[in-house]
Design an enzyme around this catalytic site. Structure first.
Site, PDB file in Angstrom:
ATOM      1  N   HIS B 234       0.812  -1.204   0.000  1.00 55.74           N
ATOM      2  CA  HIS B 234       0.000   0.000   0.000  1.00 55.74           C
ATOM      3  C   HIS B 234       0.858   1.273   0.000  1.00 55.74           C
ATOM      4  O   HIS B 234       0.569   2.238  -0.686  1.00 55.74           O
ATOM      5  CB  HIS B 234      -0.902  -0.020   1.239  1.00 55.74           C
ATOM      6  CG  HIS B 234      -1.934   1.051   1.241  1.00 55.74           C
ATOM      7  ND1 HIS B 234      -3.247   0.819   0.912  1.00 55.74           N
ATOM      8  CD2 HIS B 234      -1.851   2.369   1.528  1.00 55.74           C
ATOM      9  CE1 HIS B 234      -3.914   1.945   0.985  1.00 55.74           C
ATOM     10  NE2 HIS B 234      -3.108   2.908   1.370  1.00 55.74           N
ATOM     11  N   HIS B 305     -10.293   2.974  -2.045  1.00 58.78           N
ATOM     12  CA  HIS B 305     -10.560   2.537  -0.671  1.00 58.78           C
ATOM     13  C   HIS B 305     -11.393   1.269  -0.731  1.00 58.78           C
ATOM     14  O   HIS B 305     -12.515   1.221  -0.243  1.00 58.78           O
ATOM     15  CB  HIS B 305     -11.257   3.648   0.115  1.00 58.78           C
ATOM     16  CG  HIS B 305     -10.683   3.810   1.481  1.00 58.78           C
ATOM     17  ND1 HIS B 305     -11.440   4.028   2.597  1.00 58.78           N
ATOM     18  CD2 HIS B 305      -9.400   3.780   1.914  1.00 58.78           C
ATOM     19  CE1 HIS B 305     -10.654   4.128   3.658  1.00 58.78           C
ATOM     20  NE2 HIS B 305      -9.415   3.976   3.270  1.00 58.78           N
TER      21      HIS B 305
END
Lengths: 270, 991
Positions: B234, B305
C-alpha cells in the site's frame, strides 16, 4: 468617506456556502466579512458593526441531533441580545438552507406573528424543518413562486429557478393557526411550483413542505429564510441548461435578492 | 449517573427514516413488516438532575414541533421484544466501544451550551420498532443486513446497565516489548509476520533480521510495525517499483523480458517523453499539479478505498473521500479542494443472496452504503461531487472498488515544501484512537471470510466536520506561511506521515504528547493508528504560537509532538523511554528487491455466433437498460454537485436536467470564465479480452469526454489507477503489465501526460468452495479457522481507471450533449469498425467477443483537434461521445435529454467493417467517435473545419419526439418514442 454596506457572513464548524454567499453580496457592492462565531463570542467582532447578517448553507456541527439545532442554540443563548438589537435596529438577516434551519430553530423565523406575540420576550420555536419525505439528501433545481411582501423579494420575476440541496427541508408549521397567520401576514416568500407556476407534487415540491413553502420572512419582511440557494444562481452560467438559453448576460435569477438587500441598506440604513 | 433519553416522532408525523427502512426490508424479500419506527437513544453520563435532563430534552435533543421524548434514570434497560406490544419487535443498535461516533461530541457541546457543564460522556443508539409478523430468524436477517454492521455496531442486549460510558481501558504500567528476531529461524520469521499481521514476506523478514543482527539487538514491536507499514504494498508499491520477468505469448512465440520498475518504464516514461511545460509537479507529491492560470495551479488525485468498503461500505467510502481530500490538503503546502469525482465497481444489484460467496455483503447494500458514505463526507465538507461512473460486473462480488478523486487549487508559490532541521512536528485535527490499526498492511493482503473478524480494527467512520474545520484553519496558516511542509495521515498513520516527512532529516517524537480519544492506548498503537482527519505539519519554532492560535480559533486541536532533528534517525519516545530507533536510510531503502513472474497470452474466448436477425427496437431498449449504461440519477442527486457555486456543466444536463453529461466543467475561481473539465474512462470488459486495448480505450474515453464538452487535447492531463488481483500470480501480473504498456503507448500517442496514479493490488476474495452462502439462516458465520488449501480465490477483473482533467480556456464556449433544436443536422465524427468485443450489445446476448475496440491515436488526435476548433468557432450546438452502447445509445441520450426526436441513416456513417449489418454499426464501440449537432447555417463551416477527418452527416433533429433509425438497407430498423427510450434508460436504478 462614502459609507459602505457591511455584510457579515457568519461561519462556524461545518459552514460551507460562505464563499459563494460572500461573493454574491460582494458583487452587489457590499463590503463583506466572513466571521467565525468564535470572534463574536470573544468580542473580536460585533454584530452592531454590520447591516446585513447572512447565515449561509452548510452542515453546521454536522447537522448532529438535527439540522441547525446547535448553531441555533448558540445564537439564542450566547448572542440573543445582540441579535434582538440587530433586528430592532431595522437591519437585515438572510438565512439560506442550513441558515434557514438555524433561524427557524432559534425562533427568529417566522418570529412573532401577532401584535400580542411581539410583546413577548421568549417566543420559542413555532415551526420547524425536518427530513425530506423522500428520506434522503437531494440536489435538484426547483421552480419557485415568489410572494409575500419582503424587501428581499421585491421585483423578482414571478417564477424563479434555484437549486435545492438538502436532507432536512420539509417545512412544518407548529399548527394550523401558524400556517394561516403566515399566509395572512404575507410572510410566505417562496413556494415550490411547477415550471408553469402551478402547484406540484414530488419532485416539484422536493421535500413534502406544508403548503409547498420554500421560504418565509418575519412580519417586517426584513428577515428572510429559504431552503433553495439563490447564491447558486447568481450567475447566468450557473443555470443548469444555460447552453439551451439565449445569451442572458452575466447574472442569474438569484442576483436580485442580494441586490435588494444591499439597495435597501443604502437607501434606509446609511 | 447515567440517564437514558429516547426521542421519537410525535403521533402523525411522517417518519421518513422508518419508511426507508421498511422499504429496504421489503427489498430483502420479507413482506411481513408493515411499519418501522425509529427512535434516537442518548445515554448521558454526569452529575445531572432531572431538571437538567428535561432542559436538555426540550431545548436540544427533541424538536419541539415534531418530536417527543422520554427519559429514565440509571438502571433502565431498553424494552425487550417480549415487553413490546403484540406484533412489535424492538431492536436497539449501538456502536461498539472504541468506534467514534461524531454525534457524541456534538451532544456534549450542545449540553454545555445550555450551561450544563457537569456532562461527562454521551453514547448514542438507535431503537427500531418493527411492526408485523416475522420469525426470529428473519428478524436476525433484518438486523444483520439492514440495521447494523457487526464490525462497528452491536445489538443492545438486556444486560445490567454499565457503570460508566467511557471506553474501558487497562491502566497498565508501561512495558516495552521486544520481538526475538535475531535468534529466530526462517520458519519462525514467517510466524512472526503472520501473527503480527505484518504481511511481510520471507525475504523482507530476513532483511530485517539482518539489520538488527548488525545492531546486535532485537527490534521493539514498534520498530517492526514501522518497517511493516513503510514496506507495505500500500505504501511502497513493491510490484510497480520492483522487477518483473514478463513472458508474453504472441503469434505462437513466447517472448521473455525483464522489466525493471514497471512504473518508471511505462507511466512515468510517457510523461517524460510527452514533456509538457505546464506540468508543475508529477508523481512525487500527494497529487499531480498542473498550471491553471497566472497565479494558480490545479492538482488532481484519485485514491482507492476498496478493502474497507467491502467490509463496511458506508465507513469505507466515507473515509475514502476523507482520505483523498487530505491528499489534496497535503499537496504542496496545501491546496483547496474544489470538486470530487467518484467511480465505483459493484456486482449487479439484482444478484440473489444465493449467488453470493460466503461472508460478502449484497451488492445493493454495498452500493447504498458506498453512495451514502460519499454523500455524507462530500456534502458535509462542502465539496461538490461533480462527476463519476459506476461499473457493474459479477467479478466485483467479493471486492467492490471505490475510487475517490479530488481536485484542488493552489497558489503557484505554495507548491514546494521542505522540512528544515529544527522544525517542530505538529499533529493537527482529530484525536488518535484505536481506529484502523493495521489498515496499510491489511489492504496489502487478500480478503477472506475471516477478514471481518481479524481486521475489524481496519474499519472506521469519518468525521467530515472535523476535516472541514481543519481545512478552514490550514488554509489560513498556509497563507500566513506558518509551516514548511505538510502531509496527511493516511494508511500507516503517524508512522507513515512522520516517517515520510523526516526521510531526509530524521525525526524525534514523544508519543505521549499525541492527543488521544481515550486513555489506555499503547505507544505502538498511537504510532500506527489510522484515526481519520489528522495531518502533520513541520513548523519553525518561531511560528509555533501563531499557528496554535489559528487552529484554536477554529476549534481544532494542534499539538507539538516532536521535532525534525537532522540526525537521520527515527526516534520515538513514550514517557521518556525510547521505543524506536531506526535508521531512515534502512527504513526507506532497505526493502529487498524482488522479481515477480508475469505471463500473458490472449485468452481463449468462444466464437461469437450472431443471431441472423434481431429486433433492434428491443435491443436498443435492452442496451439502454443495461446497468452499465442506464441513468445514475439516483446516485447523482444525493451528492451536492453545486456547492461552492463553481459548476458550469453539471453531471445532469438537458431540458429536464436529467441527461448524462460527458465531462463536468467548473470554474475554480467563482465568477471567472476559465475552467477545468473532469472525466473518467473505465471499461473492465475490454480488459477481459486484452488489457492493452482496455488501457488504450480508457484513455480515449476519458480524453474524448473532455473534448465533447469543448476541451482541448493539448491541455489534458491524466491519472492512472490500477485495481488488480494478486500480483503474486503470474497470469494476473501479466495482464497488469500489458495494461501498463497500453497506457504508455496511448499516452504518448495522444501526447497526454500522466501526472499521478495509484495502484491497489490483492483485490481477491478467498472463499471456501462448499461454504454456505450468507443470508441462509441466522448469522451463518464460518468457523474462524479454515483450511487454507480448500480456498478458492475470486479475483476482480483487472480494472484500470483513467481520470482526466482538462483546462478550458473559455467556459462560455462549452457544449452540452442534449439536442437543442429541431431541424439541426446530426453528424457522426470518427470511423466505426466491427468492434463489438466486450460491448454492451454482446453482453445482452451473454457474449464477450474478440474484436475489442482499438485506438488509433494519430487519427484520434486529428479528430480531437478539429472538433476543438469547431467548438471554438461556436459551430457545435451539442456533442456527445460514443462509448458503451455505441452510436445507438449516444443518439438516444441526446434526443431524450433535449426532449426532441431524431432521424438517423446508418448507411451514411463512415463504417469500415466487412459484415454489413445494421446492429454492428449501431452498437459497435469503436473509439474516438462523437455525435455532433450543427445548425444548417453552419454546415459549410463545420464541414470545412473537419477537413481530413472521417465524418458523415447522418441525420437530423426532429420536432416529433421519436427516434427513427434507418438501417444499412435503408429500411426503418428502429422507431421508438424518446419518452419510451428515456424510461428504459431511467428505470433500472430508479430506487
Amino acid at each position: 468617506m462614502a459609507k459602505e454596506v457591511k455584510v457579515i457572513v457568519l461561519r462556524t464548524a461545518g459552514t460551507n456556502c460562505d464563499a459563494e454567499t460572500a461573493f454574491a453580496f460582494h458583487s452587489c457592492g457590499a463590503q463583506v466579512e466572513s466571521v467565525h462565531i468564535n470572534q463574536l463570542f470573544q468580542g473580536k467582532a460585533h454584530l452592531r458593526d454590520y447591516h446585513i447578517l447572512a447565515v449561509p448553507g452548510g452542515f453546521t456541527y454536522g447537522d448532529d441531533i438535527e439540522s441547525g439545532r446547535l448553531l441555533a442554540n448558540e445564537l439564542r443563548l450566547r448572542l440573543g441580545d445582540h441579535l434582538q438589537q440587530f433586528i430592532t435596529d431595522g437591519k437585515l438577516i438572510i438565512g439560506i438552507c442550513n441558515g434557514f434551519q438555524v433561524l427557524v430553530k432559534a425562533g427568529l423565523l417566522p418570529g412573532p406573528l401577532t401584535e400580542e406575540e411581539s410583546q413577548k420576550d421568549n417566543l420559542g420555536q413555532t415551526a420547524t424543518l425536518v427530513s425530506n419525505d423522500s428520506g434522503k439528501f437531494e440536489a435538484r433545481w426547483v421552480h419557485l413562486k415568489a410572494g409575500g411582501k419582503s424587501i428581499w423579494t421585491e421585483g423578482l420575476e414571478d417564477i424563479v429557478y434555484y437549486p435545492v440541496a438538502h436532507a432536512e427541508g420539509k417545512f412544518v408549521p407548529g399548527n394550523e393557526a401558524v400556517l394561516e397567520r403566515l399566509k395572512q401576514n404575507g410572510q410566505v416568500a417562496f413556494r415550490y411550483c411547477t415550471r408553469g407556476g402551478e402547484r406540484g407534487v414530488y419532485p416539484e415540491n422536493p421535500n413534502g413542505s406544508a403548503d409547498d413553502i420554500a421560504g418565509i420572512t418575519d412580519t417586517t419582511g426584513r428577515l428572510l429564510g429559504l431552503m433553495p440557494h439563490p447564491e447558486r444562481h447568481f450567475l447566468f452560467r450557473q443555470h443548469p441548461f444555460w447552453t439551451r438559453l439565449p445569451g442572458g448576460g452575466r447574472h442569474g435569477q438569484g442576483a436580485r435578492i442580494f441586490n435588494n438587500g444591499v439597495n435597501y441598506v443604502e437607501k434606509n440604513l446609511l | 449517573m447515567i440517564w437514558r433519553v429516547e426521542i421519537r416522532q410525535r403521533q402523525g408525523v411522517f417518519d421518513a427514516l422508518g419508511e426507508g427502512i421498511q422499504k429496504d426490508i421489503v427489498d430483502l424479500g420479507l413482506a411481513g413488516i408493515a411499519k418501522v419506527q425509529v427512535a434516537l437513544v442518548y445515554h448521558l453520563e454526569g452529575d445531572l438532575v432531572e431538571g437538567d435532563i428535561q432542559k436538555i430534552c426540550r431545548e436540544l435533543l427533541a424538536d419541539p414541533i415534531t418530536q417527543e421524548y422520554d427519559y429514565s434514570p440509571q438502571g433502565a434497560l431498553p424494552p425487550s421484544c417480549e415487553e413490546g406490544e403484540s406484533g412489535c419487535h424492538i431492536v436497539e443498535i449501538a456502536y461498539n466501544p472504541g468506534v467514534t461516533d461524531p454525534v457524541e461530541a456534538s451532544v456534549i457541546k450542545g449540553i454545555r451550551d445550555l450551561g450544563i457543564n457537569q456532562i461527562q460522556a454521551v453514547r448514542t443508539a438507535r431503537q427500531y420498532r418493527l411492526y408485523g409478523m416475522v420469525s426470529v430468524e428473519q428478524l436476525d436477517v433484518i438486523v444483520n443486513k439492514i440495521l447494523s454492521n457487526k464490525l462497528i455496531q452491536h445489538v443492545v442486549r438486556r444486560a445490567p446497565a454499565p457503570k460508566t460510558l467511557s471506553v474501558p481501558f487497562k491502566e497498565g504500567g508501561f512495558l516495552l516489548t521486544h520481538i526475538d528476531l535475531i535468534q529466530a529461524s526462517d520458519k519462525k520469521l514467517m510466524q512472526i509476520s503472520r501473527e503480527g499481521q505484518l504481511f511481510l514476506n520471507h525475504d523482507e523478514m530476513k532483511a530485517i533480521r539482518k539489520y538488527f543482527k548488525k545492531l546486535k539487538r532485537n527490534p521493539t514491536d514498534c520498530e517492526l510495525e514501522t518497517i511493516a507499514q513503510t514496506w507495505s504494498e500500500h505504501c511502497y508499491h513493491k510490484t510497480f517499483r520492483g522487477n518483473i520477468r514478463y513472458r508474453c505469448l504472441e503469434n505462437g512465440k513466447t517472448r521473455t523480458r525483464v522489466i525493471r520498475n514497471l512504473l518508471k518504464s511505462t507511466i512515468v516514461k510517457a510523461t517524460r517523453e510527452v514533456d509538457k511545460p505546464w506540468c508543475v509537479s508529477v508523481f512525487h507529491d500527494n497529487a499531480g499539479v498542473i498550471k491553471f492560470d497566472e497565479d494558480t495551479h490545479v492538482c488532481f488525485k484519485v485514491e482507492t478505498h476498496n478493502h474497507p468498503s467491502a467490509l463496511e461500505p458506508f465507513g469505507g467510502a466515507n473515509t475514502g473521500v476523507g482520505g483523498v481530500i487530505r491528499d489534496i490538503l497535503g499537496t504542496g503546502l496545501g491546496a483547496k479542494p474544489i470538486c470530487s469525482t467518484d467511480v465505483f465497481c459493484f456486482a449487479p444489484p439484482d444478484m440473489t443472496f444465493e449467488q453470493l460467496p460466503a461472508g460478502t455483503l449484497h451488492p445493493k447494500r454495498i452500493m447504498k452504503g458506498v453512495v451514502g458514505g460519499v454523500r455524507d463526507y462530500g456534502n458535509k465538507m462542502g465539496i461538490p461531487t461533480v462527476n463519476g461512473a459506476i461499473v457493474f460486473d459479477k467479478g466485483f462480488v467479493g471486492n467492490p472498488l471505490v475510487y475517490c478523486g479530488n481536485v484542488g487549487i493552489i497558489p503557484k508559490d505554495r507548491v514546494k515544501k521542505k522540512v528544515r532541521k529544527g522544525d517542530l512536528v505538529v499533529v493537527v485535527g482529530g484525536r488518535t484512537g484505536r481506529d484502523g490499526i493495521h489498515g496499510a498492511t491489511f489492504s496489502s493482503g487478500e480478503l477472506t471470510e475471516e477478514s471481518e473478524v481479524v481486521s475489524s480494527g481496519a474499519v472506521q467512520i469519518g468525521d467530515p466536520i472535523q476535516e472541514k474545520k481543519m481545512l478552514d484553519a490550514l488554509l489560513q496558516a498556509r497563507d500566513k506561511n506558518l509551516y514548511t511542509a505538510i502531509t496527511d495521515c493516511g494508511a500507516g498513520g503517524l508512522s507513515s506521515a512522520v516517517g515520510e516527512m523526516g526521510k531526509d532529516r530524521g525525526a524525534r517524537v514523544d508519543l505521549e504528547k499525541v492527543p488521544l480519544k481515550y486513555r489506555g492506548l499503547r505507544y505502538d498503537e498511537i504510532w500506527i493508528s489510522e484515526s481519520q482527519e489528522r495531518m502533520v505539519l513541520a513548523v519553525p519554532p518561531k511560528n509555533r504560537q501563531a499557528l496554535l492560535d489559528i487552529f484554536a480559533g477554529e476549534n481544532v486541536e494542534a499539538a507539538v509532538i516532536g521535532e525534525f532533528t537532522g540526525e537521520g534517525q527515527l526516534k520515538l519516545f513514550f514517557q521518556g523511554e525510547q521505543v524506536c530507533d531506526l535508521d531512515m536510510g534502512f527504513l526507506h531503502g532497505g526493502l529487498p528487491q524482488v522479481t515477480k513472474e508475469a505471463y500473458w497470452h490472449l485468452p481463449k474466448i468462444p466464437r461469437v455466433r450472431i443471431p441472423p436477425s434481431v429486433d433492434l427496437n428491443e435491443k436498443l431498449l435492452e442496451v439502454l437498460s443495461h446497468y452499465n449504461v442506464c441513468s445514475k440519477e439516483w446516485v447523482i442527486r444525493q451528492y451536492d454537485h453545486e456547492v461552492q457555486g463553481l459548476s458550469v456543466i453539471k453531471p445532469l444536463v438537458g431540458v429536464h436536467c436529467d441527461g448524462p453529461s460527458d465531462a463536468s466543467v467548473i470554474t475554480p475561481r467563482l465568477g471567472s470564465t476559465k475552467g477545468i473539465a473532469v472525466a473518467n474512462g473505465i471499461n473492465v470488459r475490454y480488459g477481459m479480452i486484452d488489457p492493452y486495448w482496455m488501457a488504450a480505450s480508457c484513455i480515449d474515453e476519458a480524453v474524448r469526454q473532455i473534448i465533447a464538452v469543448g476541451g482541448s487535447i493539448e491541455r489534458i492531463a491524466i491519472l492512472d489507477n490500477f485495481c488488480w488481483g494478486s500480483p503474486d500470480k503470474p497470469a494476473r501480473l501479466g495482464g497488469l503489465v500489458r495494461a501498463a504498456q497500453g497506457c504508455y503507448k496511448t499516452a504518448v500517442g495522444y501526447q497526454v501526460p500522466f501526472i499521478s496514479g495509484k495502484d491497489s493490488l490483492y483485490n481477491e476474495y478467498a472463499q471456501c468452495p462448499d461454504a454456505l452462502p450468507l443470508g441462509q439462516g441466522s448469522g451463518s458465520r464460518l468457523p474462524a479457522k479454515l483450511e487454507r488449501r480448500e480456498k478458492k480465490s475470486i479475483a476482480i477483473p483487472g480494472t484500470l481507471l483513467i481520470s482526466a482533467i482538462g483546462i478550458i480556456e473559455d467556459v462560455t464556449k462549452t457544449v452540452t450533449m442534449d439536442f437543442k433544436e429541431a431541424g439541426n443536422l446530426v453528424y457522426c465524427i470518427g470511423e466505426t469498425h466491427e468492434e463489438l468485443g466486450g460491448s454492451i450489445y454482446w453482453d445482452t446476448f451473454g457474449l464477450l467477443g474478440h474484436s475489442v475496440p482499438k485506438v488509433n491515436t494519430k487519427r484520434g488526435s486529428e479528430i480531437f483537434l478539429s472538433l476543438a476548433g469547431a467548438v471554438r468557432k461556436g459551430l457545435i450546438r451539442s456533442m456527445h461521445d460514443c462509448s458503451e452502447g455505441g452510436m445507438g445509445v449516444a443518439v438516444s441520450e441526446m434526443a431524450f435529454s433535449g426532449g426532441l426526436g431524431v432521424t438517423v441513416r446508418l448507411k451514411d456513417a463512415v463504417y469500415q467493417g466487412e459484415k454489413k449489418r445494421s446492429d454492428i454499426v449501431l452498437f459497435s464501440e469503436s473509439n474516438s467517435r462523437f455525435i455532433a449537432e450543427v445548425e444548417p447555417r453552419h454546415q459549410k463551416f463545420f464541414e470545412r473545419s473537419l477537413r481530413g477527418v472521417p465524418f458523415a452527416l447522418i441525420g437530423q433533429v426532429q420536432d416529433t419526439p421519436e427516434c427513427m433509425i434507418y438501417g444499412l438497407d435503408q429500411e426503418v430498423c428502429v422507431r421508438i418514442s424518446v419518452d419510451y427510450l428515456k424510461q428504459a434508460w431511467q428505470k433500472p436504478l430508479r430506487w
